[in-house]
Design a protein around this motif. Structure first.
Motif, PDB file in Angstrom:
ATOM      1  N   UNK A  23      76.550  21.633  58.094  1.00 28.44           N
ATOM      2  CA  UNK A  23      76.277  21.022  56.790  1.00 28.44           C
ATOM      3  C   UNK A  23      76.337  22.048  55.658  1.00 28.44           C
ATOM      4  N   UNK A  24      76.787  21.606  54.499  1.00 26.00           N
ATOM      5  CA  UNK A  24      76.784  22.420  53.283  1.00 26.00           C
ATOM      6  C   UNK A  24      75.826  21.745  52.316  1.00 26.00           C
ATOM      7  N   UNK A  25      74.620  22.283  52.208  1.00 30.78           N
ATOM      8  CA  UNK A  25      73.569  21.649  51.400  1.00 30.78           C
ATOM      9  C   UNK A  25      73.675  22.134  49.956  1.00 30.78           C
ATOM     10  N   UNK A  26      74.738  21.698  49.297  1.00 35.43           N
ATOM     11  CA  UNK A  26      75.008  22.098  47.913  1.00 35.43           C
ATOM     12  C   UNK A  26      75.549  20.897  47.149  1.00 35.43           C
ATOM     13  N   UNK A  27      75.410  20.897  45.826  1.00 34.23           N
ATOM     14  CA  UNK A  27      76.000  19.812  45.035  1.00 34.23           C
ATOM     15  C   UNK A  27      77.521  19.791  45.200  1.00 34.23           C
ATOM     16  N   UNK A  28      78.083  18.568  45.208  1.00 32.42           N
ATOM     17  CA  UNK A  28      79.529  18.381  45.243  1.00 32.42           C
ATOM     18  C   UNK A  28      79.946  17.736  43.933  1.00 32.42           C
ATOM     19  N   UNK A  29      80.744  18.463  43.165  1.00 32.30           N
ATOM     20  CA  UNK A  29      81.286  17.922  41.921  1.00 32.30           C
ATOM     21  C   UNK A  29      82.805  17.968  42.051  1.00 32.30           C
ATOM     22  N   UNK A  30      83.404  16.783  42.181  1.00 32.17           N
ATOM     23  CA  UNK A  30      84.855  16.693  42.381  1.00 32.17           C
ATOM     24  C   UNK A  30      85.484  15.995  41.185  1.00 32.17           C
ATOM     25  N   UNK A  31      86.594  16.550  40.749  1.00 31.84           N
ATOM     26  CA  UNK A  31      87.367  15.909  39.685  1.00 31.84           C
ATOM     27  C   UNK A  31      88.836  16.183  39.945  1.00 31.84           C
ATOM     28  N   UNK A  32      89.562  15.107  40.277  1.00 26.86           N
ATOM     29  CA  UNK A  32      90.980  15.281  40.556  1.00 26.86           C
ATOM     30  C   UNK A  32      91.202  16.273  41.678  1.00 26.86           C
ATOM     31  N   UNK A  33      91.952  17.346  41.419  1.00 24.49           N
ATOM     32  CA  UNK A  33      92.322  18.272  42.481  1.00 24.49           C
ATOM     33  C   UNK A  33      91.330  19.412  42.711  1.00 24.49           C
ATOM     34  N   UNK A  34      90.155  19.350  42.067  1.00 23.30           N
ATOM     35  CA  UNK A  34      89.192  20.440  42.164  1.00 23.30           C
ATOM     36  C   UNK A  34      87.873  19.934  42.746  1.00 23.30           C
ATOM     37  N   UNK A  35      87.252  20.762  43.602  1.00 22.24           N
ATOM     38  CA  UNK A  35      85.947  20.441  44.172  1.00 22.24           C
ATOM     39  C   UNK A  35      85.060  21.669  44.021  1.00 22.24           C
ATOM     40  N   UNK A  36      84.052  21.559  43.146  1.00 19.20           N
ATOM     41  CA  UNK A  36      83.174  22.689  42.853  1.00 19.20           C
ATOM     42  C   UNK A  36      81.717  22.246  42.978  1.00 19.20           C
ATOM     43  N   UNK A  37      80.806  23.064  42.421  1.00 18.04           N
ATOM     44  CA  UNK A  37      79.378  22.770  42.507  1.00 18.04           C
ATOM     45  C   UNK A  37      78.770  22.312  41.185  1.00 18.04           C
TER      46      UNK A  37
END
Length: 284
Positions: A245-259
């Motif tokens: 598991x990766x217990x971090x925020x997932x912020x995805x927009x189009x081709x990018x997935x960050x925190x």
């Protein structure tokens, strides 16, 4: 042993003339732990003189793409200098990391001659500490991928260990990934799953998990447990993977997935500033 908690059907979302189904994200499931997204393209047959796959140069940052070529072939180029044509039974594993531009198109001979095509692409998250890692790429033809056969099932081992064999890719985060062909009457057991996020998607045929039928074009969300046994009464093919598991925020927009949203804005800024480089399309 793990049991099926819920089944999630893949919904049709065709891209032009490319038949596309997507089980995740879906209406009732956003992601399966580190497994963020799956596109199932095909199965279909392209006629001669076709336009091929539509995935010209586009950017990514913050995650990895794993592409399974079940039928047909796929030409890859990217801004880090990697280029290959992978054929049926092969895989591509690309770490976008800090940023890459890549193209995934059909080779010239496939566009000229046509043929069957079925491709699955899975997005795998990276933790914050690795989101800005250097991009990398592994392309492996079918013959380079270990295949472990027992009890009527063949496990094509992409990453991780199984049956005394080691996968062709060394995952940065210890992800186990495989695609499995199982015959009627066959059975396969995966263990060591306690505390892991498990990904199970049926691509062809139907299989069973502890008495629950999983049809093709369905994602099986599993309950807790240390292992899972998959059986079949007809030939089937499925993707199976598991990850910490990766217990971090997932912020995805189009081709990018960050925190964070700020990191997404920075990704767009860096791409528009040319920091991801350029990928030239090579089709032959």
């Amino acid at each position: 042993m793990r049991t099926v908690k819920r089944l999630h059907p893949a919904f049709r979302d065709d891209i032009g003339d490319l038949v596309t189904r997507r089980p995740v994200p879906g209406p009732a499931i956003g992601h399966v732990g580190a497994f963020l997204f799956l596109n199932h393209h095909g199965p279909q047959r392209y006629p001669p003189n076709n336009r091929g796959l539509p995935f010209g140069p586009h950017p990514h940052r913050g995650f990895e793409t794993v592409t399974f070529i079940l039928e047909g072939e796929l030409a890859h180029t990217d801004s880090a200098g990697h280029a290959s044509i992978i054929r049926a039974g092969g895989i591509q594993w690309m770490t976008a990391g800090s940023g890459i531009v890549h193209a995934e198109v059909s080779p010239a001979d496939f566009k000229r001659d046509g043929g069957p095509m079925e491709i699955l692409q899975l997005w795998v998250n990276l933790p914050a500490r690795l989101k800005m890692t250097a991009p990398r790429y592994v392309g492996a033809q079918a013959g380079a991928i270990p295949a472990v056969t027992a009890d009527g099932a063949t496990v094509h081992l992409i990453s991780g260990a199984f049956g005394g064999a080691q996968g062709v890719v060394d995952s940065l985060t210890g992800v186990f990934l495989s695609w499995v062909e199982i015959e009627a009457g066959g059975s396969v057991t995966f263990d060591g799953l306690a505390g892991r996020d498990v990904f199970l998607y049926g691509a062809r045929g139907m299989f069973h998990v502890e008495g629950t039928a999983v049809p093709h074009f369905h994602l099986a969300e599993l309950g807790p447990g240390d292992g899972v046994t998959i059986t079949a009464t007809e030939p089937a093919l499925f993707l199976f993977g598991h990850a910490a598991p990766i217990d971090e925020p997932i912020v995805a927009h189009g081709p990018f997935v960050m925190n964070s949203e700020a990191e997404i804005r920075q990704a767009f800024h860096d791409y528009q500033a040319g920091k991801f480089g350029v990928a030239e399309i090579v089709e032959a």
